[in-house]
Design an enzyme around this catalytic site. Structure first.
Site, PDB file in Angstrom:
ATOM      1  CG  HIS A  46      42.107 -56.972 -40.371  1.00 22.61           C
ATOM      2  ND1 HIS A  46      41.788 -56.448 -39.149  1.00 22.61           N
ATOM      3  CD2 HIS A  46      43.446 -56.787 -40.521  1.00 22.61           C
ATOM      4  CE1 HIS A  46      42.877 -55.961 -38.566  1.00 22.61           C
ATOM      5  NE2 HIS A  46      43.903 -56.157 -39.386  1.00 22.61           N
ATOM      6  CD  GLU A 128      40.471 -54.653 -42.791  1.00 22.18           C
ATOM      7  OE1 GLU A 128      39.612 -55.567 -42.806  1.00 22.18           O
ATOM      8  OE2 GLU A 128      40.694 -53.926 -41.799  1.00 22.18           O
ATOM      9  CG  HIS A 165      41.476 -57.734 -36.032  1.00 19.77           C
ATOM     10  ND1 HIS A 165      40.588 -56.748 -36.377  1.00 19.77           N
ATOM     11  CD2 HIS A 165      42.229 -57.214 -35.022  1.00 19.77           C
ATOM     12  CE1 HIS A 165      40.803 -55.678 -35.622  1.00 19.77           C
ATOM     13  NE2 HIS A 165      41.786 -55.932 -34.785  1.00 19.77           N
ATOM     14  CG  ASP A 175      38.227 -58.925 -38.247  1.00 11.52           C
ATOM     15  OD1 ASP A 175      38.113 -58.618 -37.060  1.00 11.52           O
ATOM     16  OD2 ASP A 175      39.082 -58.422 -39.001  1.00 11.52           O
TER      17      ASP A 175
HETATM   18 ZN   LIG Z   1      39.822 -56.549 -38.304  1.00  8.70          ZN
END
Ligand SMILES: [Zn+2]
Length: 204
Positions: A46, A128, A165, A175
C-alpha cells in the site's frame, strides 16, 4: 564475529510470534484472528500519507491506533472513524513500524480478491509505504520492503506473491500508484523469494 556473521545478525527477521526485529512496535487494536488453518500467501503493498502528500507526521500512527484528531485537518474528518491497520509501515527514510503481529489479521485490504479468493485480509500481510501514488518512493523504502518480504518468506514459506492494493481492489483503490516501480522491487527480491504479481491494474 566475521563481517558476514555481523550482517546476518543485523538482518531483518520475523520471530516465532510474528514480530519483526528490528522494528518499532506500536500495537494497533484494529485486528482480529485469521480463520483457523490459514496459510499466508500474499503481501499487499500500500501507499499512504496523512495528510495526503505530506510526509513525516504522526497521522498514520494516529489513524492505526484510533487517535486521529478529526479537527486537525479537513481530510482527517473524513477518515477519523475508520478502524483500519496494517501489519507494517515503512517510512520515507526506511524506518519500520509494526502495528499487528503477522499471525493476526490486520484490516488493510477491505473488499478485495486475489486468485479467485475474496477477503485478502484473511491470508495476507499488509505493508504500507509512506508515500503517494504520483510521488516517487525512496530507494531506502524499496530496499527495506525487499528485505521485509524476504524475512517474511523465510518465516512463512507459503508467502510467495506480492501485489498492490490496486491489484486486489481494482477500481476501488489505486495505491501504491503509478509511482511505485514494481520492476525495481522485483530486481531487489531476486530469484527464490516472493514474486511480484502486480503493476498493471494500478494504471487503469
Ligand atoms: Zn491501500
Amino acid at each position: 564475529m566475521t563481517a558476514k556473521a555481523a550482517r546476518r545478525a543485523r538482518r531483518l527477521a520475523i520471530d516465532g510470534g510474528g514480530r519483526a526485529h528490528p522494528a518499532l512496535w506500536i500495537p494497533s487494536p484494529n485486528h482480529d484472528a485469521r480463520p483457523p488453518g490459514t496459510t499466508l500467501s500474499l503481501i499487499v503493498v500500500h501507499g499512504i500519507s496523512l495528510p495526503p502528500g505530506s510526509f513525516g507526521g504522526d497521522g498514520i500512527v494516529e489513524l492505526f491506533t484510533n487517535r486521529l484528531d478529526a479537527a486537525a485537518h479537513p481530510y482527517y474528518a473524513t477518515i477519523a472513524d475508520l478502524r483500519v491497520s496494517a501489519h507494517f509501515c515503512i517510512r520515507r527514510a526506511g524506518g519500520l513500524i509494526q502495528f499487528v503481529g503477522c499471525q493476526d489479521r490486520a484490516w488493510h485490504a477491505g473488499v478485495s480478491s486475489w486468485g479467485g479468493r475474496g477477503g485478502c485480509n484473511d491470508f495476507s500481510i499488509g505493508v504500507e509505504l509512506e508515500g503517494a501514488d504520483d510521488i516517487p518512493y525512496t530507494a531506502t523504502q524499496y530496499r527495506r520492503l525487499a528485505s521485509l518480504a524476504k524475512a517474511l518468506a523465510r518465516r512463512y514459506p507459503g508467502l510467495a506473491e506480492l501485489a498492490g492494493h490496486a491489484d486486489v481492489a481494482p477500481g476501488r483503490k489505486t495505491d501504491p500508484g503509478p509511482a511505485f516501480d514494481w520492476g525495481r522491487l522485483s530486481g531487489l527480491l531476486g530469484a527464490g523469494g516472493p514474486a511480484v504479481r502486480a503493476g498493471g491494474s494500478s494504471r487503469v
